[in-house]
Each structure stands twice: as structure tokens, then as C-alpha cells.
Design a protein around this motif. Structure first.
Motif, short mmCIF file in Angstrom:
data_model
loop_
_atom_site.label_atom_id
_atom_site.label_comp_id
_atom_site.label_asym_id
_atom_site.label_seq_id
_atom_site.Cartn_x
_atom_site.Cartn_y
_atom_site.Cartn_z
N PRO A 372 0.83 -1.32 0.01
CA PRO A 372 -0.15 -0.06 -0.07
C PRO A 372 0.76 1.22 -0.09
CG PRO A 372 0.27 -0.94 2.19
CD PRO A 372 0.77 -2.10 1.27
N ALA A 373 0.22 2.29 -0.49
CA ALA A 373 1.07 3.69 -0.59
C ALA A 373 0.91 4.15 0.77
CB ALA A 373 0.27 4.53 -1.46
N ALA A 374 2.20 5.16 1.05
CA ALA A 374 2.01 5.92 2.26
C ALA A 374 0.98 6.74 2.46
CB ALA A 374 3.35 6.77 2.65
N THR A 375 0.55 7.62 1.23
CA THR A 375 -0.40 8.70 1.45
C THR A 375 -1.68 7.83 1.03
OG1 THR A 375 0.01 9.26 -0.96
CG2 THR A 375 1.31 10.40 0.79
N MET A 376 -2.88 8.57 1.14
CA MET A 376 -4.01 7.84 1.15
C MET A 376 -4.38 8.04 -0.24
SD MET A 376 -8.01 8.58 2.83
CE MET A 376 -9.02 7.25 2.57
N PRO A 377 -4.62 6.62 -0.86
CA PRO A 377 -5.06 6.83 -2.63
C PRO A 377 -6.55 6.77 -2.50
CG PRO A 377 -4.50 4.64 -1.88
CD PRO A 377 -4.26 5.34 -0.47
N GLU A 378 -7.01 6.60 -3.84
CA GLU A 378 -8.42 6.26 -3.86
C GLU A 378 -8.74 4.67 -3.42
OE1 GLU A 378 -10.37 9.01 -7.39
OE2 GLU A 378 -9.28 7.05 -8.14
N MET A 379 -9.86 4.74 -2.76
CA MET A 379 -10.21 3.33 -2.10
C MET A 379 -11.30 2.80 -2.81
SD MET A 379 -8.07 3.13 0.28
CE MET A 379 -7.69 3.48 2.08
N ARG A 380 -11.16 1.35 -3.07
CA ARG A 380 -12.14 0.69 -3.82
C ARG A 380 -13.16 -0.13 -2.79
NH1 ARG A 380 -13.62 0.53 -9.15
NH2 ARG A 380 -11.50 0.56 -9.60
N ARG A 381 -14.39 0.19 -2.89
CA ARG A 381 -15.24 -0.50 -1.85
C ARG A 381 -15.27 -2.08 -2.26
NH1 ARG A 381 -19.64 2.52 1.11
NH2 ARG A 381 -17.46 3.17 1.97
N ALA A 458 1.83 -0.88 7.91
CA ALA A 458 1.10 0.04 6.88
C ALA A 458 -0.34 0.00 6.84
CB ALA A 458 1.73 -0.87 5.63
N VAL A 459 -1.25 0.92 6.48
CA VAL A 459 -2.60 0.79 6.43
C VAL A 459 -2.93 0.43 5.15
CG1 VAL A 459 -4.71 2.40 6.30
CG2 VAL A 459 -2.62 3.09 7.84
N LEU A 460 -4.01 -0.53 5.15
CA LEU A 460 -4.10 -1.40 3.73
C LEU A 460 -5.45 -0.87 3.37
CD1 LEU A 460 -3.67 -4.97 5.11
CD2 LEU A 460 -1.97 -3.58 3.88
N GLY A 461 -6.59 -0.31 4.16
CA GLY A 461 -7.62 0.32 3.89
C GLY A 461 -8.46 0.73 5.14
N ILE A 462 -9.77 0.85 4.96
CA ILE A 462 -10.62 1.49 6.09
C ILE A 462 -11.72 0.46 6.12
CG2 ILE A 462 -12.31 3.44 6.59
CD1 ILE A 462 -9.07 3.98 6.88
N VAL A 463 -12.11 0.45 7.47
CA VAL A 463 -13.57 -0.57 7.82
C VAL A 463 -14.24 0.44 8.62
CG1 VAL A 463 -14.58 -2.34 8.88
CG2 VAL A 463 -12.12 -2.54 8.07
N ASN A 464 -15.71 0.61 8.02
CA ASN A 464 -16.67 1.31 8.68
C ASN A 464 -17.85 0.55 9.16
OD1 ASN A 464 -15.60 4.27 7.24
ND2 ASN A 464 -15.96 2.78 5.32
N PHE A 465 -18.13 0.94 10.39
CA PHE A 465 -18.98 0.32 11.19
C PHE A 465 -20.29 1.45 11.30
CE2 PHE A 465 -14.96 -1.67 12.63
CZ PHE A 465 -15.45 -2.79 12.31
N TRP A 466 -21.44 0.95 10.79
CA TRP A 466 -22.54 2.15 10.76
C TRP A 466 -23.85 1.40 11.78
CZ3 TRP A 466 -21.69 6.16 7.34
CH2 TRP A 466 -20.73 5.95 6.43
N ARG A 467 -24.38 2.18 12.59
CA ARG A 467 -25.40 1.84 13.13
C ARG A 467 -26.59 2.66 12.96
NH1 ARG A 467 -24.60 1.55 19.77
NH2 ARG A 467 -23.79 -0.41 19.20
N SER A 468 -27.72 1.82 13.10
CA SER A 468 -29.15 2.49 12.80
C SER A 468 -30.23 2.05 13.47
CB SER A 468 -29.45 2.44 11.15
OG SER A 468 -29.91 0.90 10.84
N GLU A 469 -30.28 0.73 14.10
CA GLU A 469 -31.34 0.23 14.75
C GLU A 469 -31.40 0.60 16.08
OE1 GLU A 469 -33.91 -1.95 13.63
OE2 GLU A 469 -32.97 -1.25 11.74
#
Length: 889
Positions: A372-381, A458-469
Motif C-alpha cells: 500500500p501507498a504511504a499517502t491515502m489513495p483512492e479506495m475501492r469499496r 502499513a494501512v491497507l484500507g478502512i473499515v466503516n461500522f454504521w449503526r441504525s437500529e
């Protein structure tokens, strides 16, 4: 009370006795009737199939022969009559001789149709149960009937013999009831301590009021672990069924685990806490009675709901769920070495136990297996999971460029997770995509945790946890859990990324070592297909190598094992085959040299080299070959379109499938040979004459081997798929793959299909040369005439010079016989054969030398030249380029 029980017992015994008598009579009647029918059928069938019956029926007086036989048989068999009659029902035999010749009393129509028929009739002997059986001749025609039976009065009477037993048992029951009533009366008086009904009623009322009025649960069990009493509060606290009394404690749904163990242990307990569902209970337990020897006969338990400790209970449950979730992440994430699948597994595990929606965004480089790159690139969902499918989040596969103000960008830069308790009050997140952000809030998603997916710093990506209920937002405890989840998943995703990189490198290396475009030859028309394994890369290869004299070599091989080591070894072997084929070696000699090469590869490699390949595994089948990890199989075939002969040799490889022009297919009998690398085993060849249009199907074992079938079945399926008359190599290749290729091949698959062609007689010229120098000029003249006939006069000068030198050398330095052959194909080939095995050598003559320039001139005039040895001598050949169609060149 005891007297009432005694009267009830007397009534029950009398009723049972009457029922037993009735049942006995009915059963005896039924058994007697069944026994009579069974015996009648058996006797009648036995007599009907006796050997002498049909001959006796054909005599003039059947009764004279059959009457004594039936009477003797009847007495032995224990039946009352055996009657033989004709098809009209006229008797031949009867226990009463005066009834012989009269019509049989009963139904004979079913038996005339070939059936066995039983019935009860009023016959000459009284009420009879009889069976009628047909007698058939050899053609199956009914020629007579046999009837056998019993009279009802002779059926045994069981009821009469057993009736006294039943009455005696009833009398004994009456006596036992009397004695039992007296004993029970005395015991009840002793157990109630002489209390009367009124006193016992008052005691029960007081006891019931106390148990059902207190707000504390009460349980009483006996010494065997059976629940004797549970009040209303105990049932409510423990969730017991309405009537739990009388059931073992271990079988009650509300009493399980440690609580049940406490009740069954019988030990004393003071203010001990136990979980029961969502409650935390305080338990006190004491023994009720201690019998002789200190044995506990039961326990009394009081239960209190500890309302002041419910918060602690909630926290304990939350900790338990947290540990269970982390445990499931360890088991369920990383089951494959696929980056996208691993990310999806992380999302699936977290929904819905931790979050209502989860999205995983990975860098493009990570998906490709790169660092992975050191700076944040575009991310693929890469992964999306949720409790519903209509959430307005970015869809899977979307390429996202996060703004610096978003928590995703901040988390990528800092490497720390961020908590957004209220998305509606988060302008930085809202600025990423205002319309979509508003849609997310309107949908009901109100809280977010963003955690960077890290491995090895190294940072490989981002995980997002969303709450609604849940109405409450994520808190700090949830943030900590999210960090732990992502930390565990980061290692597995990085492992998958590294495997993806290694696999891509192996595939790239392998494809670079395989032929991209096979050469076109006049000898064969070819089609090929190669498919790498789904897991790991193997060492399968194939090749088509043009040889001098318009011949062609067909090669297919397999390096056992997987990974970079196998692919690299495959490239070395393929290069070696090309080099050895340039020497124009016979197939068996070429395989022998290839076997020596494999042994040398094993000897120079480090011990255990190749085993560290992540795709190869630890149980590689190459272990034990020549003491190393390299081993291979190979099939090498040379086809000559002039003679239509194909010479084949194989080293442990599967035999080819030969399909003739009429569509018939079979596996030729070809010596197997040992795999390459074993050493010390000679290789053999087989020679086949192939009609024009024949097809050779060469393949590797990944095509025919499968867990669901053995290899013989796979070879039969391959032959059947290839056996189609008139199909092209491409069609044959497609038919073979459609029939045998598995959905997810565990091994590489290589297929090479070659359809043979023939170099016609109009393109071949051959002459025998007398072994004398004067014949050189005659050969030049014949060659010039043939070139003129072929329209190749432009090559006349060079061809005459080449032939003069080669024929002169054959006559001067070789031995008879000497032959010359010209082949007009894609090039003009001149071949000179002689019976000597002496090899000529090209050398540079000095300026004063009188000779030694012949082969130098041949080399200058030819595209290439060389020597091919045969069993009878050698062939020196030279190839010249054909002129352009317009005659130039």
C-alpha cells in the motif's frame, strides 16, 4: 379414604378379569380360524404339487389310485378331509366314499383361474374351513383341483383351558387389594401423624398462602434430584414451565448449568449469585432432612432477584458477547487467501452482532497484491454487509476518493480509529457527498466508527461500522472493540495480499515461459488450451517445434508440485527440450538427456529448496525423486508428413489419444517409461503410421484426474469426447474441455490437439546415387530439372552447389548407399543420406588450403544446415528460403 380406594380396586380387578375373558375368547377364535386356513392351504398345495398326482388324473379310474393316498395323507397331516376333483367340481376322493362322484360343496371359480381360495362353508362334515388349490399341467393349464380343510369343532379350544387361570388371577388380585389397602391405611395414618382430614386441610391452606404470597422464589427437591415444589416466584424468575413438579432438575429448561449443579450437589449455599437468562439471582440452599449416615434426602432453595446488581450483569453479558465476537472473527475471517473474500468475511461476521452495516474500502494496490501507498489513495469499496440491502451507502466496487475532512482520511493518516456518535452533526463527513450523506441520515443511520485496517505498520484500507437500529450511538467501548476486530482482520487480509502477489508473480512467470503463438507447419494443424490451477501455479507445458525435413515435434510435460519453483523448473525443461530438439535427437535419446538434466538440477539445489513456496504446500509429491524436490513427466512425439510416421516416447506421462479420420479413438500401446529425475531407466519408442487427417490429443493429468472419478474413467471420457469424425483441432479441444474440465481445477490443465497433414508426392523428389564421383553431375541435372518443374529455377545455382558438395562428401568420406531427397515446403530442403556415421565439421580454410571450404559454402547458401543420425547412417540437410511469389529474392 382407604375403604374408598379398596372399593375402586375391587371394581378395577373385576373389570380387568371380564375383559381378559372376552379377549381370550375372541383371540382363541381368531387364532383357530387362522390356523385352520394356514394348515388347509399347506396340505392342499403340497398334495397339488406331488409328482404322482397328474399321472393318476390321466388314468381311467383316478379315485382308485388317489383315494388311499388322500386318506393316508389326511391322517398324517392332521386335517379332516382332502378332496380331489375335476374342473367341474366332481369329487375323485372324500373321507366318506359314498360322496365320491358328487359335486364339491364350495367355490371353485377362483381356483379355476389359478388362485388359492379359502372359505368357510357348511359341508358334509359340518362347519368346515377349507382351501382349494389348482393343479396345473406343464403348460400352466388347470386340470384339476385339490381341497383340504378342518371342521370347526376340531379346532383346539384355548379359551376353555385358560379360563380357570384368569379367574384364579382375579381372585388373587382381590386378595392382594385387601391386604394392600390395610397396609396403606396404616402407613397413611403414621405419615399424617394421626391428623384427620380437617386438620390436614387447614395445614395445606396455610402452606399455600405462604408459598404464593412471598416475593421470594422457593424450590424443594428430593435426594434423587427431582423437583418436588416450586412456588410462583421461582417459576417466574427461572422461566419454569407451568407444572414442573415431579420432573428431574437436569431436564427443566430454566435449571441448567451451574444452577442445576448446585441443586443436585446438595451442599449448603449462602448468597451465591447465578445467571438465569437476563437475571442475576442470589441463591440460598439448605438440606431439608438428613437421614441415617448423614445422607441428604433433599434441599430447600430460596431465590432472590438482585436488582441492584443488574448493571453488573449487563456488563458481564456485554463482555461475553465481545469475547465471542472476537473468537468468531478469528475462526470466520481468513478462510481463503483471497483479499476480497477475506474483507467480505469481516463484514459478514460483524453484522448484526456489532454493527447494522459494515463497509470495507481497500487500496487498489492491496487488491493487486502490491504494497500500500504511504499517502491515502483512492479506495475501492470491496465488501458491504448489512441488515438490509437498500441502504444508501456506496455500492461494492465503487472507487472512492475521500476528502481530507472525512474521518476515513484522518484515520488513514493517523492510523487510529475515529468515533462519530452523531453523523448529523459531523460537517467533515457530510462534505464528502452531501446528497448521499443526507440520504444516509434520512435512512436512519446515525452513528459511525471508522477504523484503519493495518498490518506490519502499513494501512491497507478502512473499515466503516454504521449503526441504525439501536437509538444509542456507538461509545468508547464499541470503539475499542472495533479496533480489536480490525486489528485481527488486518493480519489475514495482509496474508491474502501477499499470497495474491506471489500467485500473480508465479502466473506471470509461468505464462511468460509458455509459448504464446505456436508455429504454423505443413505437418500438422494444432489447437491448444492452458488453464492454471485455482490454488497455486503448476509446471504444465506444451510445445510445437518445427524440425528439418518438414517434420514437427509435439511435446507436453508436467513438473510436479506448484508455485514459483515448479514454474521455473518448467521453463528450464522447456528450453532444454528446444535445445535437444535442435540436435535432431530421437525421442528416446532426447528424454534420456532430459532425465540427466533433471538429476543435475536436483543435485545442485539446496536441500528442501522449493518447499517454502507458499503455493506449493508441505506434502509435495515431488519428494523422493532423485533425493530432491524436482520431478517431471514428458511426452515427446516426432511426426514426418512424408512417410506419415509418428515416433513417440514418454517419461511417466499419460499416453496420447489417437483419433483416426473415421472418428474412432483409442490409447496407443506406448511404453510408459519412468518419470524424469529417477535416472537409470531406459526410455522406449513406439512408431505409428497415421493416415492423413488423424488427430493426436496430448494432455496433462489435471484434465483426467479428479476426486469424483478414477483415472481410467477419466481416460474413457477423454476418448469418448475426442472421438468425433471430421472435427477440427479447435472443435476437438473445445469438446474435450467441455466434457472433462472441472469448475475449479486443483491442478494445471494443458491440452494440445494436432491434426496430421501429408506432404504429397508432387512436393518430394528422391534419387539413389551410385557410389562413384561421376554421378554428381547427373544428380545436379536431375535436381535442376525438378526445380524448373516446381518453378524454383531461381534456386538452381545454390542448390547445385549444395548438392555437389554434400554428395561429393558422402561418396568420398561416407559409405553406400547414398540417396538424395528434395522437399518443397515452406523452404526448399536438400537431404543427402549415406551409410556412414561420421559427422562432418564446419571449419575455416586458410588462404593457401586447397580444400575445406565446402561446408562453409553450404552454410553461406543455406538458411540453416545440420546432421541427423538414423539407424542406418546419417542425413546431412540444408534449407533454402523460397523466392517471393513474383520471382524476386
Amino acid at each position: 379414604m382407604a375403604g374408598q380406594v379398596f372399593v375402586l380396586q375391587v371394581a378395577v380387578v373385576a373389570l380387568l378379569a371380564a375383559g381378559a375373558v372376552l379377549a381370550l375368547v375372541l383371540q382363541a377364535r381368531h387364532d383357530s380360524d387362522r390356523e385352520a386356513r394356514t394348515r388347509s392351504v399347506a396340505v392342499a398345495q403340497t398334495f397339488a404339487h406331488s409328482l404322482g398326482l397328474r399321472p393318476a388324473l390321466r388314468t381311467s379310474d383316478p379315485s382308485k389310485i388317489l383315494q388311499p393316498l388322500t386318506e393316508a395323507t389326511r391322517k398324517v397331516a392332521g386335517v379332516d378331509f382332502i378332496v380331489i376333483m375335476d374342473t367341474h367340481g366332481i369329487r375323485y376322493t372324500h373321507p366318506h366314499p359314498d360322496l365320491i362322484g358328487k359335486r364339491f360343496v364350495g367355490t371353485i371359480e377362483p381356483s379355476l383361474d389359478g388362485k388359492v381360495y379359502t372359505e368357510s362353508v357348511q359341508g358334509p362334515l359340518g362347519r368346515e374351513i377349507q382351501a382349494t388349490v389348482p393343479v396345473k399341467d406343464v403348460d400352466g393349464k388347470v386340470v384339476a383341483l385339490v381341497s383340504s380343510g378342518l371342521t370347526v369343532k376340531n379346532v383346539t379350544g384355548v379359551a376353555g383351558r385358560q379360563l380357570p387361570v384368569i379367574l384364579g388371577a382375579a381372585a388373587a388380585g382381590m386378595g392382594l387389594a385387601t391386604v394392600g389397602t390395610a397396609l396403606i391405611s396404616r402407613r397413611l395414618s403414621r405419615q399424617t401423624h394421626g391428623l384427620g382430614p380437617l386438620e390436614m386441610t387447614k395445614m395445606y391452606e396455610h402452606h399455600d398462602a405462604v408459598l404464593h404470597s412471598v416475593r421470594e422464589g422457593v424450590l424443594i427437591t428430593d435426594g434423587e434430584g427431582t423437583l418436588l415444589l416450586a412456588n410462583d416466584e421461582a417459576k417466574r424468575l427461572l422461566g419454569l414451565p407451568p407444572d414442573p413438579e415431579g420432573r428431574p432438575v437436569a431436564e427443566l429448561p430454566g435449571l441448567y448449568g451451574p444452577l442445576a449443579g448446585l441443586l443436585l450437589s446438595g451442599r449448603e449455599a449462602t448468597d451465591e449469585m447465578y445467571e438465569a437468562g437476563d437475571r442475576l439471582l442470589v441463591i440460598n440452599q439448605r438440606a431439608t432432612v438428613r437421614g441415617p449416615g448423614g445422607r441428604t434426602d433433599g434441599v430447600a432453595v430460596t431465590i432472590r432477584d438482585s436488582t441492584e446488581m443488574r448493571v453488573l450483569s449487563t456488563r458481564a453479558e456485554a463482555a461475553r458477547r465481545r469475547l465471542k465476537l472476537l473468537y468468531d472473527v478469528g475462526l470466520g475471517v481468513g478462510t481463503t487467501l483471497d483479499v476480497a473474500q477475506t474483507a467480505q468475511e469481516l463484514a459478514d461476521v460483524a453484522v448484526p452482532r456489532f454493527s447494522d452495516f459494515v463497509t470495507v474500502d481497500l487500496a487498489e494496490a492491496v487488491l493487486r497484491g502490491d504494497e500500500p501507498a504511504a499517502t491515502m489513495p483512492e479506495m475501492r469499496r470491496t465488501a458491504v454487509a448489512g441488515i438490509r440491502d437498500d441502504a444508501p451507502l456506496y455500492e461494492r466496487g465503487r472507487l472512492i476518493g475521500f476528502l481530507p475532512s472525512t474521518p476515513q482520511a484522518r484515520g488513514f493518516s493517523s492510523g487510529r480509529a475515529e468515533l462519530m456518535p452523531d453523523l448529523a452533526q459531523a460537517p467533515g463527513w457530510f462534505a464528502q457527498d452531501p446528497p448521499r450523506a443526507q440520504a444516509i441520515i434520512d435512512y436512519g443511520i446515525h452513528s459511525l466508527i471508522t477504523a484503519p485496517l493495518k498490518a506490519r505498520g502499513a494501512v491497507l484500507g478502512i473499515v466503516n461500522f454504521w449503526r441504525s437500529e439501536k437509538p444509542e450511538p456507538f461509545d468508547d467501548d464499541d470503539l475499542s472493540l472495533a479496533e480489536e476486530l480490525v486489528a485481527r482482520a488486518g493480519v489475514t487480509i495482509d496474508n491474502a495480499r501477499r499470497y495474491t502477489r506471489e500467485h500473480a508473480l508465479a502466473v506471470t512467470l509461468q505464462r511468460s515461459l509458455l509459448p504464446r503463438d505456436l508455429p504454423e507447419t505443413s505437418a500438422v494443424e494444432v489447437a491448444h488450451h492452458y488453464l492454471p490451477a485455482q490454488s497455486g501455479v503448476g509446471g504444465d507445458w506444451f510445445d510445437v517445434i518445427p524440425l528439418p525435413g518438414s517434420r514437427v515435434a509435439l511435446v507436453v510435460g508436467d513438473v510436479v508440485g506448484h508455485g514459483l519453483h515448479a514454474a521455473a523448473t518448467m521453463g528450464r525443461l522447456r528450453t532444454a527440450v528446444h535445445n535437444f530438439s535442435a540436435l535432431d535427437l530421437p525421442p528416446d535419446e532426447l528424454l534420456a538427456r532430459l532425465d540427466d538434466l533433471v538429476q543435475r538440477i536436483d543435485q545442485v539445489e539446496e536441500p528442501g529448496e522449493g518447499a517454502t513456496d507458499p503455493a506449493a504446500g508441505l506434502d509435495s509429491p515431488t519428494r523422493g525423486l532423485a533425493g530432491g524436490l524436482t520431478g517431471a513427466t514428458c511426452l515427446y512425439a516426432v511426426y514426418d508428413p512424408v512417410s506419415r510416421r509418428c515416433v513417440l516416447s514418454r517419461a511417466g506421462h499419460l499416453p496420447p489419444v489417437l483419433v483416426y479420420p473415421d472418428g474412432s479413438a483409442h490409447l496407443p500401446d506406448l511404453p510408459a517409461g519412468a518419470p524424469l529425475g529417477l535416472g537409470g531407466f531406459p526410455f522406449e519408442t513406439a512408431e505409428l503410421e497415421l493416415p492423413e487427417g488423424s488427430r493426436l490429443v496430448l494432455y496433462t493429468d489435471g484434465l483426467v484426474e479428479d476426486r469424483a472419478r478414477d483415472i481410467d474413467e477419466g481416460l474413457a471420457m477423454l476418448s469418448a469426447a475426442a472421438a468425433h469424425s471430421g472435427t477440427s483441432p479447435d472443435e476437438t479441444c473445445t469438446a474435450v474441455l467441455d466434457a472433462l474440465l472441472p469448475a475449479r481445477p486443483r491442478d494445471d490443465v494443458a491440452v494440445l490437439v494436432a491434426r496430421t497433414r501429408t506432404l504429397g508426392a508432387d512436393r518430394v523428389a528422391e534419387w539413389d546415387v551410385p557410389h562413384e564421383p561421376s554421378s554428381v553431375g547427373d544428380i545436379r541435372a536431375k535436381a535442376a530439372a525438378k526445380l524448373a518443374e516446381w518453378g524454383l529455377s531461381a534456386l538452381e545455382f545454390g542448390t547445385e552447389l549444395v548438392l555437389s558438395e554434400l554428395v561429393t562428401n558422402a561418396i568420398r568420406h561416407g559409405s553406400a548407399p547414398v540417396r538424395v531427397r528434395l522437399l518443397r515446403d515452406r523452404v526448399l530442403t536438400c537431404e543427402v543420406f549415406d551409410g556412414s556415421g561420421t559427422s562432418p565439421h564446419l571449419r575455416y580454410a586458410a588462404s593457401m588450403d586447397e580444400g575445406g571450404r565446402g561446408l562453409f559454402l553450404v552454410a553461406q547458401l543455406s538458411l540453416r544446415w545440420g546432421v541427423r543420425y538414423t539407424a542406418d547412417g546419417k542425413i546431412i540437410w540444408s534449407e533454402q528460403a523460397l523466392p517471393e511469389p513474383d520471382g524476386e529474392g
